[in-house]
Scaffold this active site. Structure first.
Site, PDB file in Angstrom:
ATOM      1  N   ILE A  29     -26.286  29.876   0.813  1.00  0.00           N
ATOM      2  CA  ILE A  29     -26.302  30.740   2.005  1.00  0.00           C
ATOM      3  C   ILE A  29     -25.385  31.952   1.862  1.00  0.00           C
ATOM      4  O   ILE A  29     -25.313  32.786   2.770  1.00  0.00           O
ATOM      5  CB  ILE A  29     -25.915  29.948   3.278  1.00  0.00           C
ATOM      6  CG1 ILE A  29     -24.537  29.292   3.113  1.00  0.00           C
ATOM      7  CG2 ILE A  29     -26.979  28.920   3.626  1.00  0.00           C
ATOM      8  CD1 ILE A  29     -24.030  28.596   4.362  1.00  0.00           C
ATOM      9  N   PHE A  34     -16.380  36.717  -4.193  1.00  0.00           N
ATOM     10  CA  PHE A  34     -15.570  35.516  -3.983  1.00  0.00           C
ATOM     11  C   PHE A  34     -16.200  34.290  -4.610  1.00  0.00           C
ATOM     12  O   PHE A  34     -15.546  33.279  -4.817  1.00  0.00           O
ATOM     13  CB  PHE A  34     -15.408  35.267  -2.482  1.00  0.00           C
ATOM     14  CG  PHE A  34     -16.734  35.148  -1.752  1.00  0.00           C
ATOM     15  CD1 PHE A  34     -17.459  33.974  -1.761  1.00  0.00           C
ATOM     16  CD2 PHE A  34     -17.262  36.240  -1.094  1.00  0.00           C
ATOM     17  CE1 PHE A  34     -18.676  33.863  -1.119  1.00  0.00           C
ATOM     18  CE2 PHE A  34     -18.495  36.144  -0.441  1.00  0.00           C
ATOM     19  CZ  PHE A  34     -19.191  34.962  -0.457  1.00  0.00           C
ATOM     20  N   GLY A  35     -17.499  34.325  -4.922  1.00  0.00           N
ATOM     21  CA  GLY A  35     -18.206  33.150  -5.425  1.00  0.00           C
ATOM     22  C   GLY A  35     -19.452  32.875  -4.614  1.00  0.00           C
ATOM     23  O   GLY A  35     -20.099  33.793  -4.109  1.00  0.00           O
ATOM     24  N   GLU A  36     -19.784  31.597  -4.486  1.00  0.00           N
ATOM     25  CA  GLU A  36     -21.003  31.211  -3.782  1.00  0.00           C
ATOM     26  C   GLU A  36     -20.670  30.279  -2.620  1.00  0.00           C
ATOM     27  O   GLU A  36     -19.676  29.565  -2.641  1.00  0.00           O
ATOM     28  CB  GLU A  36     -21.951  30.480  -4.740  1.00  0.00           C
ATOM     29  CG  GLU A  36     -22.380  31.307  -5.945  1.00  0.00           C
ATOM     30  CD  GLU A  36     -23.127  30.464  -6.977  1.00  0.00           C
ATOM     31  OE1 GLU A  36     -24.294  30.759  -7.245  1.00  0.00           O
ATOM     32  OE2 GLU A  36     -22.507  29.514  -7.491  1.00  0.00           O
ATOM     33  N   VAL A  37     -21.543  30.308  -1.595  1.00  0.00           N
ATOM     34  CA  VAL A  37     -21.399  29.391  -0.466  1.00  0.00           C
ATOM     35  C   VAL A  37     -22.708  28.615  -0.318  1.00  0.00           C
ATOM     36  O   VAL A  37     -23.801  29.198  -0.382  1.00  0.00           O
ATOM     37  CB  VAL A  37     -21.087  30.133   0.848  1.00  0.00           C
ATOM     38  CG1 VAL A  37     -20.914  29.133   1.998  1.00  0.00           C
ATOM     39  CG2 VAL A  37     -19.831  30.983   0.700  1.00  0.00           C
ATOM     40  N   LYS A  52     -17.698  26.358  -0.109  1.00  0.00           N
ATOM     41  CA  LYS A  52     -17.388  27.640  -0.745  1.00  0.00           C
ATOM     42  C   LYS A  52     -16.785  27.385  -2.118  1.00  0.00           C
ATOM     43  O   LYS A  52     -15.731  26.770  -2.243  1.00  0.00           O
ATOM     44  CB  LYS A  52     -16.415  28.436   0.128  1.00  0.00           C
ATOM     45  CG  LYS A  52     -16.031  29.801  -0.441  1.00  0.00           C
ATOM     46  CD  LYS A  52     -15.105  30.532   0.519  1.00  0.00           C
ATOM     47  CE  LYS A  52     -14.674  31.876  -0.040  1.00  0.00           C
ATOM     48  NZ  LYS A  52     -13.780  32.589   0.896  1.00  0.00           N
ATOM     49  N   ASP A 153     -10.570  41.853   6.159  1.00  0.00           N
ATOM     50  CA  ASP A 153     -11.962  42.001   5.707  1.00  0.00           C
ATOM     51  C   ASP A 153     -12.920  41.806   6.880  1.00  0.00           C
ATOM     52  O   ASP A 153     -13.879  41.035   6.794  1.00  0.00           O
ATOM     53  CB  ASP A 153     -12.283  41.019   4.579  1.00  0.00           C
ATOM     54  CG  ASP A 153     -13.536  41.431   3.795  1.00  0.00           C
ATOM     55  OD1 ASP A 153     -13.988  42.594   3.958  1.00  0.00           O
ATOM     56  OD2 ASP A 153     -14.068  40.606   3.033  1.00  0.00           O
TER      57      ASP A 153
END
Length: 370
Positions: A29, A34-37, A52, A153
């Protein structure tokens, strides 16, 4: 198997559970620097969570300082309008991952993010709905600022909303404590924070001593977006963003912002001169409520010392005049699918959602539609 590999595989982590054993990944999603969620389900309790992934590729040794900071901040913050960190899990180290564990932050699951909702033309926010979104967003910001934390952010994709209509500030990867002093004076921070389209003018001009006003600017951009359905200032570079801000909010001069000329990048960037402040005029075709326009105008002051704070914003007439803020769950109950920015079409510059195309155009010399 090498001795090192054997030792790694035999290590026990009693307080950090195995991610794949405890959770079943359902769908991706989110994706970013930052990476993946992932949306995931607890195999035992069937609870839905968000996982996360902590990016470890650039770490030669140890745990990323940004992730440590995010974990520590979220452990300190407990509020209805701040996303809850449930636990930290890891994958088992093995040959397939070069004997380096992958770590996951496990969060409560929220069905939508605000960018995803605004990307869907079938999602209709009434004035009362917008009031409720902004009320919760400012409540969350007030809480973190009261606890001396800056989010750094603020953007629509980092504002989550549950199916029950509860808003949660998320992604504290750039957040940090503020207000400290050094021997040389006020603590200085990096100005390379906040996604460009939501970055306030003081950061663009090189300010390194800043506070909650930077988050309020982002909240103001998000508030305008509730009506325009697309980010209001979509610059390609820092120079372009400063130009867009000047066109909307007026020239950044010492007359309206005493001391601006002392900022590091003021003479290095081309700061447009002779621009009038046109926040209310440009947004009026979209934002038909006079109280909303007034609050937006105060949130988008270029001088951070004059920018309204969260506490004063929550007492603004916008929230106290009819219609009253409404329960978002009523509107959200009409939509069965989760909506996230990652799963939505890109919200590009110049794109105007279908339901707004009939609205009167604004000054054609200004980039986009504002």
């Amino acid at each position: 198997m090498t001795t090192q590999a054997k030792i790694v595989e035999e290590l026990e982590f009693p307080y950090c559970e195995n991610a794949s054993e405890k959770y079943e990944k359902l769908t991706k999603i989110g994706q970013g620097t930052f990476g993946e969620v992932f949306k995931a389900r607890d195999r035992k309790t069937k609870r839905i969570v968000a996982m996360k992934k902590v990016l470890m590729e650039n770490e030669k040794e140890g745990f990323p300082i940004t992730a440590l900071r995010e974990i520590r901040i979220l452990q300190l913050l407990s509020h209805e309008n701040v996303v809850k960190l449930i636990e930290i899990c890891r994958s088992r180290a093995g040959a397939y991952n070069r004997f380096k564990s992958t770590f996951y932050l496990i969060f409560e699951f929220c069905e939508h993010d605000l960018a995803g909702l605004l990307s869907n033309v079938n999602v209709k926010f009434t004035l009362a709905d917008i009031k409720r979104v902004m009320q919760q967003l400012l409540n969350g910001l007030y809480f973190i600022h009261h606890n001396k934390i800056l989010h750094r952010d603020m953007k629509a994709a980092n504002v989550l909303i549950t199916k029950n209509g509860i808003l949660k500030l998320a992604d504290f990867g750039l957040a940090r404590a503020y207000g400290g002093m050094t021997q040389k004076g006020a603590q200085k921070y990096t100005n390379r924070v906040v996604t460009l389209w939501y970055r306030p003018p003081e950061l663009l001009l090189g300010e390194r001593v800043y506070g909650p006003a930077i988050d309020v600017w982002g909240a103001g951009c998000i508030m305008a977006e509730m009506w325009t359905r697309s980010p209001i200032m979509q610059g390609n570079t820092e120079q372009h963003q400063i130009t867009l801000i000047s066109h909307l909010c007026g020239s950044l001069t010492p007359d309206v912002w005493p001391g601006v000329e002392k900022l590091d990048l003021y003479d290095k960037l081309e700061v447009p001169k002779g621009q009038k402040r046109l926040v209310k005029e440009r947004l009026k075709p979209y934002v038909r409520d006079q109280f909303a326009l007034d609050l937006l105008d105060k949130m988008l002051y270029v001088d951070p010392s004059k920018r309204i704070d969260c506490d004063t914003s929550l007492n603004h007439d916008f929230f106290w005049e009819d219609p009253a803020p409404s329960d978002l769950s009523v509107m959200l109950s009409r939509h069965n699918q989760s909506m996230f920015e990652y799963l939505a079409p890109p919200r590009r510059r110049g794109h105007i959602p279908q339901q707004q195309q009939a609205r009167p155009p604004t000054d054609q010399h200004f980039e986009r539609v504002f």
